[in-house]
Design a protein around this motif. Structure first.
Motif, mmCIF file in Angstrom:
data_model
loop_
_atom_site.group_PDB
_atom_site.id
_atom_site.type_symbol
_atom_site.label_atom_id
_atom_site.label_comp_id
_atom_site.label_asym_id
_atom_site.label_seq_id
_atom_site.Cartn_x
_atom_site.Cartn_y
_atom_site.Cartn_z
ATOM 1 N N HIS A 294 0.840 -1.202 0.000
ATOM 2 C CA HIS A 294 0.000 0.000 0.000
ATOM 3 C C HIS A 294 0.875 1.253 0.000
ATOM 4 C CE1 HIS A 294 0.647 -1.175 4.224
ATOM 5 N NE2 HIS A 294 0.522 0.100 4.558
ATOM 6 N N ALA A 295 0.290 2.326 -0.475
ATOM 7 C CA ALA A 295 1.001 3.613 -0.554
ATOM 8 C C ALA A 295 0.025 4.708 -0.158
ATOM 9 C CB ALA A 295 1.539 3.852 -1.966
ATOM 10 N N GLY A 296 0.581 5.819 0.297
ATOM 11 C CA GLY A 296 -0.293 6.913 0.726
ATOM 12 C C GLY A 296 0.415 8.246 0.740
ATOM 13 N N LEU A 297 -0.359 9.237 1.103
ATOM 14 C CA LEU A 297 0.137 10.619 1.092
ATOM 15 C C LEU A 297 -0.719 11.454 2.024
ATOM 16 C CD1 LEU A 297 1.203 12.848 -1.797
ATOM 17 C CD2 LEU A 297 -0.988 13.380 -0.794
ATOM 18 N N ALA A 298 -0.125 12.540 2.542
ATOM 19 C CA ALA A 298 -0.887 13.522 3.321
ATOM 20 C C ALA A 298 -0.583 14.911 2.783
ATOM 21 C CB ALA A 298 -0.523 13.434 4.798
ATOM 22 N N LEU A 299 -1.632 15.682 2.523
ATOM 23 C CA LEU A 299 -1.496 17.065 2.056
ATOM 24 C C LEU A 299 -1.910 18.015 3.170
ATOM 25 C CD1 LEU A 299 -3.222 16.752 -1.444
ATOM 26 C CD2 LEU A 299 -0.773 16.946 -1.044
ATOM 27 N N GLY A 300 -1.204 19.117 3.309
ATOM 28 C CA GLY A 300 -1.571 20.119 4.309
ATOM 29 C C GLY A 300 -2.691 20.999 3.791
ATOM 30 N N LEU A 301 -3.889 20.851 4.335
ATOM 31 C CA LEU A 301 -5.030 21.659 3.898
ATOM 32 C C LEU A 301 -4.790 23.139 4.168
ATOM 33 C CD1 LEU A 301 -7.940 21.931 2.814
ATOM 34 C CD2 LEU A 301 -8.750 21.538 5.148
ATOM 35 N N ASP A 302 -4.193 23.453 5.318
ATOM 36 C CA ASP A 302 -3.943 24.855 5.671
ATOM 37 C C ASP A 302 -2.984 25.505 4.667
ATOM 38 O OD1 ASP A 302 -5.387 24.473 8.199
ATOM 39 O OD2 ASP A 302 -3.639 23.299 8.770
ATOM 40 N N ARG A 303 -1.925 24.798 4.312
ATOM 41 C CA ARG A 303 -0.941 25.351 3.370
ATOM 42 C C ARG A 303 -1.522 25.459 1.964
ATOM 43 N NH1 ARG A 303 4.734 22.328 5.186
ATOM 44 N NH2 ARG A 303 4.677 22.988 7.364
ATOM 45 N N LEU A 304 -2.303 24.463 1.558
ATOM 46 C CA LEU A 304 -2.971 24.546 0.257
ATOM 47 C C LEU A 304 -3.860 25.775 0.186
ATOM 48 C CD1 LEU A 304 -4.222 20.996 -0.836
ATOM 49 C CD2 LEU A 304 -2.903 22.603 -2.207
ATOM 50 N N THR A 305 -4.651 25.986 1.237
ATOM 51 C CA THR A 305 -5.563 27.131 1.276
ATOM 52 C C THR A 305 -4.791 28.441 1.296
ATOM 53 O OG1 THR A 305 -7.103 25.746 2.539
ATOM 54 C CG2 THR A 305 -7.575 28.088 2.451
ATOM 55 N N MET A 306 -3.668 28.463 2.013
ATOM 56 C CA MET A 306 -2.814 29.654 2.051
ATOM 57 C C MET A 306 -2.396 30.047 0.634
ATOM 58 S SD MET A 306 0.862 30.124 4.010
ATOM 59 C CE MET A 306 1.736 28.990 2.910
ATOM 60 N N LEU A 307 -1.959 29.074 -0.165
ATOM 61 C CA LEU A 307 -1.531 29.360 -1.531
ATOM 62 C C LEU A 307 -2.702 29.766 -2.417
ATOM 63 C CD1 LEU A 307 1.076 26.510 -2.199
ATOM 64 C CD2 LEU A 307 1.523 28.890 -1.604
ATOM 65 N N LEU A 308 -3.827 29.092 -2.257
ATOM 66 C CA LEU A 308 -4.986 29.354 -3.118
ATOM 67 C C LEU A 308 -5.665 30.679 -2.798
ATOM 68 C CD1 LEU A 308 -6.386 25.729 -3.281
ATOM 69 C CD2 LEU A 308 -5.695 27.087 -5.257
#
Length: 571
Positions: free
Chosen positions: A530-544
Motif C-alpha cells: 500500500h502507498a499513501g500521502l498527506a497534504l496540508g489543507l492549511d498550506r494549500l488554502t494559504m496558496l490558493l
C-alpha cells in the motif's frame, strides 16, 4: 428575518421592498439625509434615511459602526448614477430606508477595518477580525476547497473514515500533546501527530481506498506555515504504487487551481532530492525563481583552506555561487552589505562576490577578501565561459555543506523577490523524489528522513545496511512555490523489513513492543502492499488565497508561541 442578502441585491430588485440584516459598516450624516452602509457575509449595500422621518430617525441617529441591525426599505437606482460615466463594476443601486431595528449595540470596535492591524489585536478579537472581507473570503474559500476535495475522492471511490483522536503515543518526529486519563490515574492518551498507523491498519482491514480530512497535533517550534493543531488531507490506497498516488494527487491539484483560481496547471514535473539540493540548496525549491547554483568545488578543492581557512577538513564542505544577471546595475554596495548582515544571522562567515564589468578587457571587480586570493584572469577557471556576461554579479559562499546550502538558498530567494526575478504570478508545483531513507541529527544519530514506516526502494535481499544514509526511500514530497504541501511514500508491509528498520534506528525490542507492538502484530496478518500521502489543507488554502501565513486561513489560530489570545488557552 431577512428577505435578501446585501451582496445579492441587483437591478432586478428595483422598486421592491426588502429586508436586510447585518452590521453597520460606515455612517455619513448630512444636513437632510443619513447614509448607512450595511454589511453582511455577501457584501455591502448603502441605505438612505431622511432626517425628517420621525418614525425611525431616533434609532438611526443612535447607530455606530459595528451595531447589529435590521433594515427594511425600497430598492432604488442611485440618483447620482449615470450610465455614461459609471463602469459596470460600480454600485448602481441603494435602499431608501423605511425602518431600522437595532438588534445589538457594540463597544468601540478595537480593529480598524480599513488598515492593517497588529496580529495580537486580530487574534484577541478574532470574531471581529473574521468580519473583514479578506478574512471572510479566506474562510469561504477554505470551505469550497474541502467541498471540491470530498467530491473528488467520492468520485474516485474513496471511503471517508475517521480515526481516533485519543490514542497511543507513537513517536513521529515531534513531541506529543497528552490528555490525562481519569479512569487510569498516571496514564495518558496522546493526540495524533497524524493518522499514519491507523490508515495503514485500514489497508490491512481490507479498506481499499481511504481518505480523511484529519485534525493533527504536533508540539514543535512554530512559524508562518506551522500551527500546533493543523488539518491534513490523508490518503491511502491498497495494492498501489507511488506513481498511482502521484497521478491522482496531480489531478486533484490541477482541479483545485482551475476551480478556485481559474488557472490551468501543466503536468507536474519531478526532480530528485539530490538534484534539488545541488541546484537550489533545498528540498523545497521555489521554481518561480530561475536562479540556480553554480558549483565551484573543482576550482577550489585542492587548496580550499588557503582560500577559506574557516572550513574544516573533517567536515564535508561546499563552495557555490549564484549568478545575478545585470546585477551591477541592480545591486549597490549598500545592498550587498544589507544581504551580508541578513546572512550573518544564519552564521555566514564571508559573503564574496565578483562583478563582471567587461570580460574582454578583464574589467572585473572582486570583493576585498577574494581579491587577495585570486587574480582577475582566473575568472575563466572559476566559472564556465558560457555563463559569464557583462554586468553580472556572482555571489560566492564557502561553508559546511548544509550551512552553505541554507545560506545561498536564502540569498537566492531574497534577491529573487527584491529584483523581481521571481515571477509571483506563476504557480510552479514539483514532485521531489528519491529521498534518502535516513539522515543524521546533530548528535550523529540516525533518524528517518520522513517516518520509519517508509519503504526503501530496493527489494529486501538487496539492501545493505553498512551505510544506511545511502539507501534511497520510496518517499516523495509535493512542493508548490517553495512551500512543502505534502508528502507520501510506499509503506512497509513486511513484518521482517519493518523490524529491520526499527533496529537500524536503534529502537530496542522493548520500545518496539511498547510503542509499535500492535502495529507489528497486524503486519503478520496478510498486510497488502500500500502507498499513501498527506497534504496540508492549511498550506494549500494559504496558496490558493494568496495569503502569507496559514493563520490567515484558520478560523481560530494560535500565536507562534502556541497560545490563544482570545480564550487565554493554555490555562
Amino acid at each position: 428575518m431577512r428577505t435578501k442578502y446585501c451582496g445579492e441585491i441587483t437591478p432586478v430588485d428595483i422598486n421592491t421592498i426588502i429586508t436586510v440584516c447585518g452590521w453597520v459598516n460606515k455612517i455619513r450624516i448630512l444636513k437632510k439625509i443619513i447614509f448607512v452602509e450595511v454589511k453582511d457575509t455577501t457584501g455591502i449595500i448603502q441605505v438612505i434615511f431622511n432626517k425628517k422621518n420621525d418614525a425611525y430617525i431616533s434609532s438611526v441617529l443612535r447607530l455606530r459602526n459595528g451595531f447589529c441591525i435590521q433594515i427594511q426599505g425600497l430598492v432604488t437606482i442611485k440618483k447620482s448614477f449615470n450610465l455614461l460615466h459609471n463602469t459596470l463594476q460600480e454600485k448602481i443601486i441603494e435602499i431608501i430606508g423605511f425602518t431600522c431595528l437595532i438588534f445589538n449595540k457594540t463597544l468601540p470596535i478595537p480593529l480598524d477595518y480599513t488598515k492593517k492591524n497588529k496580529k495580537d489585536i486580530r487574534f484577541k478579537f478574532r470574531y471581529l477580525d473574521l468580519r473583514r472581507t479578506v478574512m471572510f473570503k479566506n474562510i469561504e474559500t477554505r470551505s469550497k476547497i474541502t467541498t471540491i476535495i470530498r467530491k473528488f475522492f467520492i468520485k474516485n471511490k474513496f471511503l471517508e473514515i475517521e480515526t481516533p483522536v485519543l490514542t497511543k503515543s507513537t513517536p513521529e518526529g515531534a513531541l506529543d500533546y497528552l490528555v490525562n486519563s481519569r479512569l487510569y490515574p498516571g496514564k495518558y492518551y496522546a493526540l495524533p501527530q497524524s493518522p499514519q498507523l491507523f490508515k495503514q491498519l485500514l489497508m490491512i482491514s481490507g479498506i481499499d481506498r481511504y481518505y480523511q480530512i484529519a485534525k493533527c497535533f504536533r508540539d514543535e517550534d512554530l512559524r508562518s506555515d506551522r500551527q500546533p493543531e493543523f488539518t491534513q488531507i490523508d490518503i491511502e490506497i491498497a495494492f498501489s504504487k507511488i506513481h498511482c498516488i502521484q497521478k491522482l494527487i496531480s489531478n486533484l491539484i490541477q482541479k483545485l487551481w482551475l476551480s478556485i483560481k481559474k488557472i490551468t496547471l501543466k503536468k507536474i514535473k519531478k526532480i530528485s532530492y539530490y538534484d534539488s539540493i545541488l541546484k537550489y540548496g533545498t528540498d523545497k525549491p521555489d521554481l518561480r525563481n530561475p536562479i540556480q547554483f553554480i558549483d565551484l568545488d573543482n576550482f577550489f578543492k585542492n587548496d580550499f583552506q588557503f582560500f577559506f581557512p574557516w572550513l574544516l577538513k573533517k567536515k564535508p564542505n561546499r563552495i557555490i555561487s549564484i549568478r545575478i544577471p545585470n546585477g551591477i546595475n541592480l545591486i549597490s554596495e549598500k545592498k550587498i552589505k544589507i544581504y551580508e548582515k541578513f546572512l550573518k544571522k544564519i552564521k555566514l562567515n564571508q559573503l564574496m562576490y565578483i562583478k563582471i564589468v567587461d570580460i574582454d578587457s578583464f574589467n572585473i571587480h572582486i570583493d576585498p577578501y577574494l581579491s587577495k586570493k585570486i587574480k582577475k584572469k582566473q575568472i575563466y577557471q572559476i566559472f564556465p565561459q558560457n555563463i559569464i556576461c557583462n554586468g553580472d554579479i556572482f555571489f560566492i559562499v564557502a561553508e559546511e555543506t548544509n550551512l552553505a546550502n541554507k545560506i545561498l538558498s536564502n540569498l537566492r530567494l531574497k534577491i529573487g523577490i527584491d529584483l523581481k526575478i521571481t515571477n509571483l504570478e506563476q504557480v510552479c508545483p514539483i514532485w521531489i523524489t528519491n529521498f534518502p531513507l535516513f539522515k543524521k541529527d546533530k548528535h550523529e544519530n540516525l533518524k528517518s528522513m520522513h517516518h520509519p514506516f517508509t519503504s526503501p526502494q530496493y527489494e529486501i535481499p538487496n539492501i545493505t545496511f553498512t551505510d544506511p544514509c545511502k539507501i534511497l526511500s520510496s518517499a516523495f514530497d509535493l512542493v508548490i512555490n517553495g512551500c512543502e504541501i505534502g508528502g507520501g511514500s510506499q509503506r512497509i508491509h513486511d513484518y521482517n523489513l519493518q523490524k529491520k528498520i526499527f533496529n537500524i534506528l536503534q529502537i530496542n525490542k522493548i520500545k518496539q513492543k511498547e510503542n509499535f507492538g500492535f502495529f507489528l502484530n497486524a503486519l503478520k496478518y496478510g498486510a497488502p502492499p500500500h502507498a499513501g500521502l498527506a497534504l496540508g489543507l492549511d498550506r494549500l488554502t494559504m496558496l490558493l488565497t494568496d495569503s502569507s501565513t496559514i493563520s490567515d486561513v484558520i478560523a481560530f489560530p494560535k500565536t507562534t508561541s502556541a497560545t490563544c489570545l482570545m480564550t487565554g488557552a493554555p490555562c
